[in-house]
Design a protein around this motif. Structure first.
Motif, PDB file in Angstrom:
ATOM      1  N   PHE A  91       0.836  -1.201   0.000  1.00 50.72           N
ATOM      2  CA  PHE A  91       0.000   0.000   0.000  1.00 50.72           C
ATOM      3  C   PHE A  91       0.876   1.257   0.000  1.00 50.72           C
ATOM      4  N   ALA A  92       1.936   1.237   0.831  1.00 49.54           N
ATOM      5  CA  ALA A  92       2.838   2.388   0.930  1.00 49.54           C
ATOM      6  C   ALA A  92       3.626   2.594  -0.363  1.00 49.54           C
ATOM      7  N   ALA A 152      -2.536  -0.692  -5.768  1.00 49.84           N
ATOM      8  CA  ALA A 152      -1.592  -1.694  -5.289  1.00 49.84           C
ATOM      9  C   ALA A 152      -2.292  -2.722  -4.402  1.00 49.84           C
ATOM     10  N   PHE A 153      -3.134  -2.248  -3.499  1.00 51.65           N
ATOM     11  CA  PHE A 153      -3.872  -3.161  -2.618  1.00 51.65           C
ATOM     12  C   PHE A 153      -4.784  -4.078  -3.419  1.00 51.65           C
ATOM     13  N   GLY A 194      -5.499  -0.843   9.341  1.00 52.82           N
ATOM     14  CA  GLY A 194      -4.065  -0.703   9.086  1.00 52.82           C
ATOM     15  C   GLY A 194      -3.768   0.312   8.008  1.00 52.82           C
ATOM     16  N   PHE A 195      -4.615   0.361   6.976  1.00 54.53           N
ATOM     17  CA  PHE A 195      -4.396   1.314   5.895  1.00 54.53           C
ATOM     18  C   PHE A 195      -4.682   2.745   6.348  1.00 54.53           C
ATOM     19  N   LEU A 196      -5.683   2.939   7.190  1.00 52.76           N
ATOM     20  CA  LEU A 196      -5.962   4.282   7.713  1.00 52.76           C
ATOM     21  C   LEU A 196      -4.778   4.797   8.522  1.00 52.76           C
ATOM     22  N   LEU A 197      -4.197   3.934   9.359  1.00 54.99           N
ATOM     23  CA  LEU A 197      -3.046   4.358  10.156  1.00 54.99           C
ATOM     24  C   LEU A 197      -1.811   4.568   9.280  1.00 54.99           C
ATOM     25  N   MET A 198      -1.651   3.776   8.230  1.00 55.94           N
ATOM     26  CA  MET A 198      -0.548   4.008   7.316  1.00 55.94           C
ATOM     27  C   MET A 198      -0.662   5.365   6.649  1.00 55.94           C
ATOM     28  N   LEU A 199      -1.882   5.784   6.319  1.00 56.73           N
ATOM     29  CA  LEU A 199      -2.068   7.102   5.707  1.00 56.73           C
ATOM     30  C   LEU A 199      -1.669   8.211   6.666  1.00 56.73           C
ATOM     31  N   VAL A 200      -1.924   8.013   7.953  1.00 59.77           N
ATOM     32  CA  VAL A 200      -1.472   8.993   8.945  1.00 59.77           C
ATOM     33  C   VAL A 200       0.053   9.078   8.927  1.00 59.77           C
TER      34      VAL A 200
END
Length: 387
Positions: free
Chosen positions: A62-63, A77-78, A297-303
């Motif tokens: 995702f990153a 990507a996801f 997990g994706f929401l926190l990665m965006l942060v």
């Protein structure tokens, strides 16, 4: 966006071996073959994904997509990386799995497990040379590997990463300062993603007690995605706790076994379970469960991604990241043995194939598709020969 989607789709079709192998595949494809990012940026994203709850390898993908094409790139990507395992596990949930006894199919799976050994070993060597050049970082790497082999627990992994960050900030600060920006910009945090994560987490507790139907399914899987660190097999006990009342233990273990037999992230076990929990419309249940377990997990990665390059520009934080990177190499080394090597190499013939494959990789640098085809064929041939 289509380029990102297709690249990750091609990896989603062949990425056996779990999170450690996925990191190796990502590094081989996006750092060494395509040059979308360098080793330093890649290791920083690996470190960030290790600190966040959720599926570590999927968060890394995702990153990478986010770095290449923004939010749309991250979603592409996801979707590409997850789609093959989603389709396979959904079909296995609603149809008979008797064909899995086919010897040729099992031979292909075994060959791809051996490929995972080669890819992870190459990733360990490459990351060791890049991030473990000093005695301190080598010591952190060794301590992390030994600890995870002796104490393979989620808490131990988090503690190692925290200690690595502290050791790096204290003892590597002066050495790393020259590599970081001398005038770091102010850190800007976007509260939207963090607020959405927190709001959905609070709502999930209410829906677990008062909700029903798909709302309850979403709450169950969102909580699992919010509370599991490390991804991979760590998700198993928490998922079992949440669905034990609605599904037989035998059916749950069947889904777990099938999730290990298909490529892609282990978290797509949620696809199988969601289809089983919502038999009225199994596809809808699979979609809700899969989306819910990946979403936190994706929401926190965006942060983290929105501010990561500002944070990493500060010398002390850059030194802490160097310590974390060394520990990540140790974690990857431990994962190379268990589960990648221990589950894949079961005979001298397997070890011979691994050595030949590694030699081919280092000498000729073939495309990943050629490696996949070669190991799949070798797995079938050895299976027939030995069977």
């Amino acid at each position: 966006m289509w380029q990102i989607f297709l690249r990750f789709l091609s990896l989603g079709l062949v990425s056996f071996g779990g999170p450690a192998a996925h990191i190796g595949y990502f590094r081989q494809t996006f750092v060494k073959e395509l040059g979308w990012l360098d080793d330093k940026r890649f290791a920083g994203l690996v470190a960030l994904s290790q600190f966040m709850p959720g599926p570590g390898s999927s968060q890394l993908g995702f990153a990478i997509g986010y770095y290449r094409g923004g939010l749309n790139g991250a979603l592409a990507a996801f979707a590409g990386f997850t789609l093959p395992s989603f389709i396979l596990l959904y079909l296995l949930a609603v149809t008979s799995a008797q064909w899995l006894d086919n010897g040729y199919f099992n031979g292909v799976i075994h060959g791809l497990k051996l490929l995972a050994v080669v890819v992870v070993f190459d990733a360990v060597l490459g990351m060791f040379g890049q991030f473990c050049r000093r005695k301190l970082t080598q010591g952190l790497m060794l301590a992390s590997a030994v600890t995870m082999l002796l104490l393979p627990a989620m808490g131990a992994q988090l503690l190692l990463l925290c200690l690595g960050a502290i050791a790096g900030a204290v003892w590597l600060n002066g050495q790393q300062a020259g590599e970081a920006a001398t005038s770091a910009p102010a850190i800007r945090l976007n509260p939207v993603w963090l607020g959405l994560f927190g709001a959905l987490l609070l709502a999930s507790f209410y829906w677990l007690s008062q909700g029903s139907g798909l709302t309850l399914v979403f709450a169950q899987f969102y909580q699992v995605g919010s509370l599991v660190f490390g991804g991979g097999h760590v998700v198993l006990p928490l998922l079992e706790t949440h669905v034990a009342q609605a599904m037989s233990g035998d059916r749950f273990l069947t889904g777990y076994a099938l999730a290990q037999a298909v490529p892609g992230p282990m978290f797509t076990l949620a696809t199988f379970l969601g289809a089983e929990l919502w038999l009225e419309q199994p596809l809808l249940g699979a979609l809700v469960a899969t989306g819910a377990i990946f979403l936190p997990g994706f929401l926190l990665m965006l942060v983290g991604l929105d501010s990561w390059h500002f944070i990493a520009a500060r010398p002390r934080i850059a030194a802490a990241i160097a310590g974390v990177n060394a520990c990540v190499v140790g974690l990857l080394l431990a994962a190379l043995y268990r589960p990648v090597f221990s589950n894949g190499v079961v005979s001298p013939q397997d070890m011979a194939l691994v050595l030949v494959g590694f030699g081919c990789l280092k000498l000729f640098r073939p495309h990943i598709v050629l490696l996949v085809a070669g190991f799949a064929c070798a797995g079938v041939v050895t299976g027939v020969w030995l069977g």
